[in-house]
Write an enzyme that holds these catalytic residues in place. Sequence first.
Site, short mmCIF file in Angstrom:
data_model
loop_
_atom_site.label_atom_id
_atom_site.label_comp_id
_atom_site.label_asym_id
_atom_site.label_seq_id
_atom_site.Cartn_x
_atom_site.Cartn_y
_atom_site.Cartn_z
N GLY A 58 39.24 41.46 30.71
CA GLY A 58 40.06 42.67 30.59
C GLY A 58 39.79 43.27 29.21
O GLY A 58 39.90 42.58 28.20
N ARG A 100 29.60 39.37 24.86
CA ARG A 100 29.58 40.21 26.07
C ARG A 100 28.81 41.48 25.70
O ARG A 100 29.40 42.51 25.38
CB ARG A 100 31.01 40.59 26.51
CG ARG A 100 31.83 39.46 27.10
CD ARG A 100 31.59 39.24 28.61
NE ARG A 100 32.06 40.32 29.42
CZ ARG A 100 33.30 40.42 29.91
NH1 ARG A 100 34.19 39.50 29.67
NH2 ARG A 100 33.64 41.44 30.66
N ASP A 246 39.59 51.89 35.00
CA ASP A 246 38.55 51.50 34.06
C ASP A 246 38.05 52.70 33.27
O ASP A 246 37.55 52.55 32.15
CB ASP A 246 37.38 50.87 34.80
CG ASP A 246 37.81 49.57 35.45
OD1 ASP A 246 38.25 49.61 36.61
OD2 ASP A 246 37.75 48.54 34.77
N LYS A 258 38.91 49.70 40.38
CA LYS A 258 38.45 48.64 41.28
C LYS A 258 38.24 49.15 42.70
O LYS A 258 39.01 49.95 43.22
CB LYS A 258 39.52 47.54 41.30
CG LYS A 258 39.16 46.29 42.05
CD LYS A 258 38.00 45.55 41.42
CE LYS A 258 38.33 45.17 39.99
NZ LYS A 258 37.16 44.81 39.20
#
Lengths: 385, 385
Positions: A58, A100, A246, A258
Amino acid sequence: MNVVLNGLSRHYRTVSFDAATNAVVLIEQRMLPHQFQLVQTADYRETAAAIRDMIVRGAGAIGATAAYGLAQGVRAFRGSGLAAFEKHVARVFQALADARPTAVDPLNAMRGVLAEMQAGETVAERQALALAAAEEFAHENVNNCRAIGQQGARLIRHGMTVLTHCNAGWLAFVDIGTATAPLYAAQARGKRFRVICDETRPRCQGSSLTAWELAQQGIEHRVIADNAAGHLMQRGEIDLVIVGSDRVLGRTGEVANKIGTYTKAVLAHRHKIPFYVAIPLSTIDWTLESGEAIPIEERDADEVLCADGLLLHPQSSTRNPQSGRRVQIRVANPTSRALNPGFDVTPPELITAIITPLGLFKPKDLWPHLHSLTSQSAARNPGRT
Amino acid sequence: MNVVLNGLSRHYRTVSFDAATNAVVLIEQRMLPHQFQLVQTADYRETAAAIRDMIVRGAGAIGATAAYGLAQGVRAFRGSGLAAFEKHVARVFQALADARPTAVDPLNAMRGVLAEMQAGETVAERQALALAAAEEFAHENVNNCRAIGQQGARLIRHGMTVLTHCNAGWLAFVDIGTATAPLYAAQARGKRFRVICDETRPRCQGSSLTAWELAQQGIEHRVIADNAAGHLMQRGEIDLVIVGSDRVLGRTGEVANKIGTYTKAVLAHRHKIPFYVAIPLSTIDWTLESGEAIPIEERDADEVLCADGLLLHPQSSTRNPQSGRRVQIRVANPTSRALNPGFDVTPPELITAIITPLGLFKPKDLWPHLHSLTSQSAARNPGRT
């Protein structure tokens, strides 16, 4: 990494910092919903590993974890001299950034911390400023979510049933979450209501993470298969839909979220059920000119073909699984393949309003009302991915 | 019960009869999609057990199984005299009827067999007539599906992508199926096309049974999460939708089918994608006057909270599971509950046409065109449940 707590509780932030032991404290999200564990990282390398291995996920949550991880690394410096210190800082930054590599949130969060550190003249001052800046980042993340809650709470009326999709809850942020924020604020005002959680295949964040969060908060809820939402709307059993996002396009009002969000919006529109999207301002993308330009990640087909969960013994009650073993199973025909788009884009005409910390806006009104306010500060507190 | 074949094959009917050994031969559907087994029942009691234990499911398939099971029992009579024979027949009938007490199809099928038997004057004649009638029932079931295929095949054009939901394939009938019939007929005509199978949570009949069937038939297909259909339609990647039905109201044109069907119909309508429902005439209910009167079964919550499949070893490739162990897992938060409506109702304005063995009809045209033709013969060959 240390397990510091092992058991259910509702009183922990997703990400926090223990200054006494110089440790980042995280909810071990890979164990949810079957086990609640708090873990603390011994050093910045472990913090980077926690981001990489998805102990924390998240965007709001990984941004705060990286900010804290930078402060953690900076505070562990035992050498002498600013030059050696800055070399160390660069090493810490890189280790966390590499965890990441495609995520923008850890970078933005750490750049904010670095900028604040420049005001210090000594190593000790910069170390103190690093922690203060990381704490401020986390604090701002929580405040944004709290403000979303205040803005959205009035939409929740006593006795309502609210549908949500996926997880835009406190597990994706430092605390409170976005889609869940109006629910928690309404609960705090004494309202009673019910939440329907879309399972949200293929990764089931609705039935695992959102349902878990709501259970911790003591909010009445039911899980449904994603197929059931249309039927419940048809029968008048859904009063309101709230989801996260997002990426919201500030120029067009389109909402990426999503996979399945678009379907719920189409259904809600047909049944004249209000459909809201809750976001911090940092989720608004002011650059893209069309939703078709949003890259839709095609994810691993095995997410659709398989499922994971806690192994049930053939004799045990499924409500009280006796086994602690988390396993993956193949659900689909073994020789079949899958398509697995991770996100979809909902057009503005299906969205009643966007709930932001600054108020509710029609999707088409984001640009005239918020663009000048937010385009500068947007990098400070990015939304989830 | 004997396992007579163990391995994949595409050349078997769901239900058939071996006169030489007086055995009903069934595809063991509980092992699919992970293992293909043909089993044969030694006597009518085993046939009843196969229906009860869901080795065979789908109304067309269990109707034929009961008809064959009755013939099997009747043919095994070793006493003498018509009176003793009729007593034996009643016992066999009851055992098979009790296997799925709420299902109407085994009853209708067996009543048809009993009626045909009355033309025989001796035990031997009646035994022969019983088998002939059961074969005729199965034959009619296949013929209806074949006719649906002929009627629907022209809808499938070269290069199309067809979406389907749940399983209304040959596994639910004696052969061919309903929603799949136009696909198989189009394939036989040399057309090449692609099928998208909705996973169809909670029981995943799409990703397990339909995907398995299509793989056996060599039809290119992909499985998707139920959430992904809207996105694919939005991107222009679906050209046509075909589903089956559990009950079509002849008076209103409303269609009851597996949960999620309504959602796909709403999405298809928004995107102007043709949406077809394929049924034998026996699926038409001429009595009910409103879709609201259709009872919607609320099924076991564990279907939503759990999933079942083949256990994957942590190290193995998920595409080639090494383990032969079928297990159930808990996916959802252990303290959460679920709602699990099994079916939904799609209104006629969302349906392009109903594909029947007698042709394509607008849902509202069923009554004027078919009611007088079919209301008498409907009991002979009921649709699936």
